[in-house]
Design a protein around this motif. Structure first.
Motif, PDB file in Angstrom:
ATOM      1  N   MET A  68     -66.237  33.566 -35.263  1.00  0.00           N
ATOM      2  CA  MET A  68     -66.054  33.558 -33.811  1.00  0.00           C
ATOM      3  C   MET A  68     -66.806  32.387 -33.167  1.00  0.00           C
ATOM      4  O   MET A  68     -66.790  32.243 -31.965  1.00  0.00           O
ATOM      5  N   LEU A  70     -69.945  32.227 -32.750  1.00  0.00           N
ATOM      6  CA  LEU A  70     -70.911  32.826 -31.838  1.00  0.00           C
ATOM      7  C   LEU A  70     -72.342  32.616 -32.314  1.00  0.00           C
ATOM      8  O   LEU A  70     -73.256  33.264 -31.841  1.00  0.00           O
ATOM      9  N   LEU A  71     -72.507  31.725 -33.263  1.00  0.00           N
ATOM     10  CA  LEU A  71     -73.851  31.508 -33.797  1.00  0.00           C
ATOM     11  C   LEU A  71     -74.735  30.860 -32.755  1.00  0.00           C
ATOM     12  O   LEU A  71     -74.278  30.139 -31.879  1.00  0.00           O
ATOM     13  N   GLU A  72     -76.002  31.145 -32.864  1.00  0.00           N
ATOM     14  CA  GLU A  72     -76.949  30.492 -31.969  1.00  0.00           C
ATOM     15  C   GLU A  72     -77.942  29.710 -32.797  1.00  0.00           C
ATOM     16  O   GLU A  72     -78.136  29.972 -33.978  1.00  0.00           O
ATOM     17  N   ARG A  98     -63.284  29.281 -25.577  1.00  0.00           N
ATOM     18  CA  ARG A  98     -63.457  30.349 -24.596  1.00  0.00           C
ATOM     19  C   ARG A  98     -62.139  31.056 -24.331  1.00  0.00           C
ATOM     20  O   ARG A  98     -62.083  32.266 -24.169  1.00  0.00           O
ATOM     21  N   ARG A 101     -61.449  33.232 -27.677  1.00  0.00           N
ATOM     22  CA  ARG A 101     -62.349  34.375 -27.870  1.00  0.00           C
ATOM     23  C   ARG A 101     -62.070  35.463 -26.851  1.00  0.00           C
ATOM     24  O   ARG A 101     -61.886  35.179 -25.681  1.00  0.00           O
ATOM     25  N   GLY A 102     -62.094  36.689 -27.297  1.00  0.00           N
ATOM     26  CA  GLY A 102     -61.895  37.795 -26.363  1.00  0.00           C
ATOM     27  C   GLY A 102     -60.452  37.945 -25.958  1.00  0.00           C
ATOM     28  O   GLY A 102     -60.097  38.848 -25.216  1.00  0.00           O
ATOM     29  N   MET A 107     -64.324  40.758 -30.963  1.00  0.00           N
ATOM     30  CA  MET A 107     -65.369  41.219 -31.863  1.00  0.00           C
ATOM     31  C   MET A 107     -66.081  42.427 -31.275  1.00  0.00           C
ATOM     32  O   MET A 107     -66.342  42.483 -30.080  1.00  0.00           O
ATOM     33  N   PHE A 109     -69.535  44.820 -31.910  1.00  0.00           N
ATOM     34  CA  PHE A 109     -70.819  44.685 -32.598  1.00  0.00           C
ATOM     35  C   PHE A 109     -71.401  46.035 -32.984  1.00  0.00           C
ATOM     36  O   PHE A 109     -70.893  47.080 -32.611  1.00  0.00           O
ATOM     37  N   GLY A 115     -74.999  46.864 -26.426  1.00  0.00           N
ATOM     38  CA  GLY A 115     -73.899  45.921 -26.279  1.00  0.00           C
ATOM     39  C   GLY A 115     -73.232  45.952 -24.918  1.00  0.00           C
ATOM     40  O   GLY A 115     -72.502  45.032 -24.557  1.00  0.00           O
ATOM     41  N   HIS A 129     -62.535  40.397 -18.762  1.00  0.00           N
ATOM     42  CA  HIS A 129     -61.912  39.366 -19.587  1.00  0.00           C
ATOM     43  C   HIS A 129     -60.387  39.463 -19.585  1.00  0.00           C
ATOM     44  O   HIS A 129     -59.719  38.518 -19.940  1.00  0.00           O
ATOM     45  N   HIS A 133     -58.927  35.823 -18.597  1.00  0.00           N
ATOM     46  CA  HIS A 133     -57.990  35.158 -19.501  1.00  0.00           C
ATOM     47  C   HIS A 133     -56.591  35.097 -18.916  1.00  0.00           C
ATOM     48  O   HIS A 133     -55.653  34.692 -19.597  1.00  0.00           O
ATOM     49  N   ILE A 180     -62.918  47.367 -24.914  1.00  0.00           N
ATOM     50  CA  ILE A 180     -63.147  45.979 -24.509  1.00  0.00           C
ATOM     51  C   ILE A 180     -62.536  45.043 -25.551  1.00  0.00           C
ATOM     52  O   ILE A 180     -61.872  44.069 -25.219  1.00  0.00           O
TER      53      ILE A 180
END
Lengths: 682, 336
Positions: A68, A70-72, A98, A101-102, A107, A109, A115, A129, A133, A180
């Motif tokens: 995704m 989504l790593l930081e 963007r 995603r979603g 995703m 969690f 969350g 979203h 979107h 979601i």
């Protein structure tokens, strides 16, 4: 955008949804690049379900986040490709990402309690979203949100939408998270440990929901879990990850019955099952995963592998086809051979604790209520009915298991019998001595005889004390060792008892793995040579292999030292493997009690039936128990379980007593045995 | 909610009365004697004058009786007569309070207006130049002594560059704006006197900046820490996984959760600005409560000190109530 006709059904559906090739993700640390995901490749077709299984640190969650993007920091994708319906995800610009995603890929969690944003209404969190979107107008999004919540099994969805997250239980929140996730009809849903934080009956509900989402809407699912059983209930295929690599990929059923990689083999055999032979030791492998900074040159599992051959230490095996449709990264099984069944473990002699005159621990009619604030300034104070009349007897040398879902009062019970809490009513006797209202000073001489092991080995060890100091502390405090030198000698012996190396004595807790820390906790509980060990979820924070090691250790210590255990856990198979007798708790009461093997072979209380059938094991017919346990703030009248009970009748308005209906078997039900699971395993 | 507010207000009244009792007891215990401070050495050497003066101010009565009189007056909205100014304390306070209220409020708005955005930016672009700049600003603000900063600012912007007007609330030769509130900005605006408004505003800039400096630093650091915590939460990751725009994630998802500690600090800071402007007011010749407090304390003018205590504690309690109410507005978990 009708829910019954998602658009992707008409889309070109031959192209894979997800193609991952040689994905490499590292964590940049001061010591160098930690290779968290190291050359992972897999493909997910439209509507397919793929599970990714592995222990903590294997790279499965990092893989999901990498997919995704989504790593930081400090994580970074350094190689490979991720294609989503042919589009290169790794090359997407921020705005493309963007928009994707979603929308096309969603995703879910692990922890539904954190969350959801606590300050935003559910409605907003489900709709925002869809609107951003451009899939729905604010008005249609609202309608769809309520419809989605209903579909996810939330009662009174309109009211739920207007509520805030804290008004919901964990299971309900995970339903909201799923709503979601699927709000924009994604083609792919990635679920990272979606049920790990939930109770077993709620887990069964959520897994059922995931499966039906896949079946109804054709959403492809990548399910990440440490639990092969969970993956088995949802996913057709599974990829087993170890040290950043996929070591085996095959149909889930095949891996469960005939694993071809030794690590998968260890994973399958480390888990106790509800139908494994009685008293068996679990198969555990020694050692720990390799250092991801500098993995070994050969097979990464070779240092721990019970089957390794010469080549394994030098040549790094590729993922090879070992049978039609299945791949494994192993030189041993490369020629298509199978791995042997685990050695039949030495079966412990059936323990028969002689019925003594005086049980070690005895409780009668234990009640514990907690006051928790008031309804407004002048309102009545609210009372949590944590434990509502529990009788139990623990004989010397016996292991009694207490099982139940969160909130059933099992941890409170543990704290009552060790007098960390004072009971509201009832009696507790330890070796015949009444300790119901014993003062701390009166308890002090008894403390050394009761050891406690807690769930979280991270939180229950002081980070500023070395292991030696932590273990010496009780010895010195209770004057069991006259000098520091003598204490140290005892500490080294203790460490040897639980399988810790003596040279580790001067290390601090953070230098140990989770399993090692739990060994330290056990060593500490044993330091004063207790008669009784109360273990509250001692293995639930551990990986399955480590869990097997710790359980084996506890079993061994029990035989060697003649300990009595009060063993509290939510994992039924673990309790069955460890305990002689089991008490099942529901809403602060024991609803069924009896010999462990009998209870799980033939549960008599409908709740026990549902609980045992909810365990995600392959080949197990499930009874999905609807609803959730009622609030402990106001107890239901009559049988506490009748609100969820599939066989409740008018008679259940009278609370059933816990009656002995066969020797040693106590059930609190008016109709014991009237409800049994459908495909009952014999 | 109404009952909650009523309860809190009732508690506030009790607290204020208790505070007055403490001040009363202190006034009886301190070694200083208002007689000496008021009459001077020579007059105070005549016992008859002293006795007469004591009788006049009721200082010959027992403490509890004086306290009774004070409470009775308080119940009727009377805080007594100032020994130093010979005017009703309430009148004095009404005269000086608007200047302080205006200064403190402008400082507070400046502090949150700069501190919160700066803190957010520092958290969002962590370890970037923005973060470093924010760190330097906060460090300077928190660590500069107020009197030093006040003099430096005056020296640079008034003495040297001539950009800012000198001390005082308004140009000494101008007439202060007349109006109902005593707040020059509001009174001037109400009267349509834009020249006067501009003058008052210009005079506010330096003292407001000086007074706000430490608060800006605190609010920036607190906002940054709270935002970093909030941005690291799972729900922010969920928001990113939803494909929301960065500004929505930061402002809608992370910020409301980060505001609770900032509001706590903000409430305390505002009350402190109101009560603690002594240094700034002195340097800038600001005719506010801070200077009045200072003068009253020096004169051992206990009626005035107690009156100020009552006003300050009432302010603290009201601000705290506002803070508590905003918790409920920010976080649904606090609501009942």
């Amino acid at each position: 955008m009708d829910m019954a006709q998602p658009e992707h059904v008409t889309a070109a559906s031959t192209q894979p949804v997800l193609e991952v090739e040689d994905l490499r993700t590292v964590f940049l640390t001061d010591d160098g690049a930690v290779r968290a995901v190291d050359g992972v490749s897999f493909t997910v077709g439209p509507g397919e379900t793929l599970g990714i299984v592995g222990e903590s640190g294997s790279g499965k969650s990092v893989t999901a986040l990498s997919l995704m993007r989504l790593l930081e920091e400090p994580a970074r994708i350094i190689g490979g490709s991720v294609r989503f319906q042919g589009r290169d995800v790794l090359a997407m610009r921020p705005d493309e990402l963007r928009g994707w995603r979603g929308d096309r890929a969603a995703m879910v969690f692990q922890d539904p309690m954190t969350g959801l944003n606590p300050v935003l209404r559910i409605l907003r969190q489900v709709t925002e979203h869809m609107v951003s979107h451009g899939r729905q107008s604010p008005a249609t999004a609202r309608v769809r949100a309520v419809e989605l919540l209903r579909r996810m099994g939330i009662a009174a969805p309109e009211r739920a939408a207007a509520s805030f997250p804290h008004q919901f239980s964990g299971g309900m929140r995970q339903r909201v998270m799923l709503a979601i996730g699927v709000a924009n009809d994604p083609v792919l849903l990635i679920a990272d440990e979606p049920t790990t934080a939930l109770d077993v009956t709620i887990q069964a509900q959520i897994l059922d929901l995931l499966r039906s989402l896949n079946e109804e809407f054709g959403t492809a699912i990548v399910l990440i879990s440490h639990d092969l059983g969970v993956i088995g209930t949802v996913c057709r295929r599974v990829a087993v990850m170890y040290a950043g690599e996929i070591v085996e990929e095959a149909a889930t059923e095949a891996v469960l019955t005939d694993p071809r990689h030794p690590y998968a083999w260890a994973l399958v055999n480390a888990v106790p099952r509800l139908d494994s032979p009685a008293g068996a030791r679990l198969t555990s492998i020694e050692g720990a995963p390799p250092n991801a900074l500098d993995p070994p040159p050969g097979c990464r599992f070779a240092p721990r592998c019970p089957f390794k051959i010469a080549r394994c230490d030098t040549d790094h095996p590729p993922l090879m086809e070992v049978a039609p449709g299945r791949r494994a990264r192993c030189w041993v099984t490369a020629d298509g051979r199978r791995l042997p069944a685990p050695p039949i473990p030495a079966q412990a002699a059936p323990r028969s604790a002689a019925p003594e005159e005086r049980p070690l621990l005895e409780a009668e009619g234990l009640v514990k209520h907690f006051a928790v604030g008031r309804d407004g300034f002048f309102g009545a104070s609210r009372i949590v009915h944590a434990v509502n009349g529990v009788d139990l007897r623990l004989r010397r040398g016996e292991a009694l298991g207490i099982v139940g879902e969160s909130g059933c009062g099992k941890s409170t019970l543990a704290r009552l019998v060790t007098r960390l809490h004072e009971p509201t009513a009832g009696r507790i006797r330890f070796e015949g001595q009444d300790i119901t209202h014993a003062s701390p000073a009166e308890m002090r001489p008894l403390r050394p005889r009761m050891g406690m092991v807690f769930q979280d080995p991270y939180a229950s060890l002081n980070p500023r004390m070395t292991v030696a100091d932590a273990l010496a502390e009780p010895l010195l405090a209770h004057r069991r060792a006259a000098t520091r030198a003598e204490a140290r000698e005892r500490v080294l012996k203790l460490m040897a008892t639980v399988g810790l190396k003596p040279e580790w004595a001067s290390r601090f807790p953070h230098e140990f793995s989770g399993g090692q820390r739990q060994r330290i906790s056990i060593a500490r509980s044993l330091a004063l040579q207790p008669d009784l060990v109360v273990a509250d979820e001692p293995v639930s924070a551990l990986d399955v292999n480590v869990q097997a090691q710790v359980l084996n250790l506890m079993l061994e210590l029990r035989e060697r030292l003649g300990l009595s255990y009060l063993f509290i856990a939510h994992d039924l198979a673990v309790v069955r493997a460890f305990c002689d007798r089991v008490a099942v708790m529901y809403l602060g009461r024991i609803v069924e009690q009896g010999p462990a093997l009998d209870i799980f072979a033939q549960p008599l209380h409908p709740y026990t039936v549902a609980l045992t059938s909810a365990v995600p094991e392959a080949g197990r017919e499930r009874v999905i128990l609807g609803g959730e346990p009622p609030s402990t703030l106001s107890l239901p009248t009559g049988c506490a379980f009748r609100g969820r009970c599939p066989v409740a009748r008018p008679a259940c308005e009278v609370p059933p007593p816990l009656a002995e209906i066969a020797p040693g078997r106590l059930v609190a039900c008016h109709f014991p045995g009237s409800f049994s699971r459908p495909g009952h395993l014999s | 909610m109404l009952r909650y507010i009523a309860t809190r207000l009732a508690a506030a009244v009790v607290m204020a009365v208790l505070a007055s009792l403490v001040i009363f007891l202190i006034s009886a215990l301190v070694p200083g004697d208002p007689v000496l401070a008021q009459l001077g050495d020579i007059a105070a050497s005549d016992p008859a004058t002293v006795l007469e003066w004591r009788a006049k101010w009721g200082l010959d009565l027992p403490l509890w009786e004086r306290y009774g009189i004070f409470l009775n007056g308080l119940a009727h909205g009377d805080l007594g007569i100032s020994i130093a100014t010979r005017r009703p304390v309430l009148e004095d306070i009404a005269q000086y309070a608007p200047a302080t209220l205006e200064l403190a409020t402008v400082s507070f708005l400046l502090a949150i207006g700069v501190g919160i955005p700066l803190g957010i930016a520092a958290a969002v672009w962590r370890d970037s130049w923005v973060d470093s700049a924010a760190r330097i600003v906060s460090l300077l603000g928190v660590s500069s002594p107020t009197f030093w900063l006040a003099f430096i600012m005056l020296a640079i912007f008034y003495g040297w560059l001539g950009w800012a007007p000198g001390p005082g609330r308004i140009d000494p030769i101008a007439f202060p704006p007349e109006g109902p509130t005593g707040l020059f900005l509001i009174d001037a605006a109400l009267a349509g006197d834009w020249e006067g408004w501009h003058d008052a505003a210009a005079h506010l800039v330096l003292p407001a900046v000086v007074l706000a400096a430490a608060t800006i630093g605190l609010i920036t650091r607190t906002t940054r820490a709270a935002m970093l915590d909030s941005l690291g939460q799972d729900y922010v990751r969920v928001a990113r996984a939803k494909g929301l725009r960065a500004q929505v994630i930061v402002l809608r998802h992370a910020l409301p959760n980060a505001l609770v500690p900032v509001v706590t600090l903000g409430g305390l800071a505002y009350a402190n600005l109101l009560a603690g402007a002594v240094m700034t007011e002195t340097v800038f010749s600001w005719p506010g409560l801070g200077r009045y407090t200072f003068r009253s304390a020096a004169a051992l003018d206990f009626p005035a000190i107690i009156g100020i205590t009552m006003v300050v504690s009432a302010t603290y309690l009201l601000v705290n109530l506002a803070v508590d109410l905003s918790y409920a507005a920010l976080d649904p978990r606090v609501r009942r």
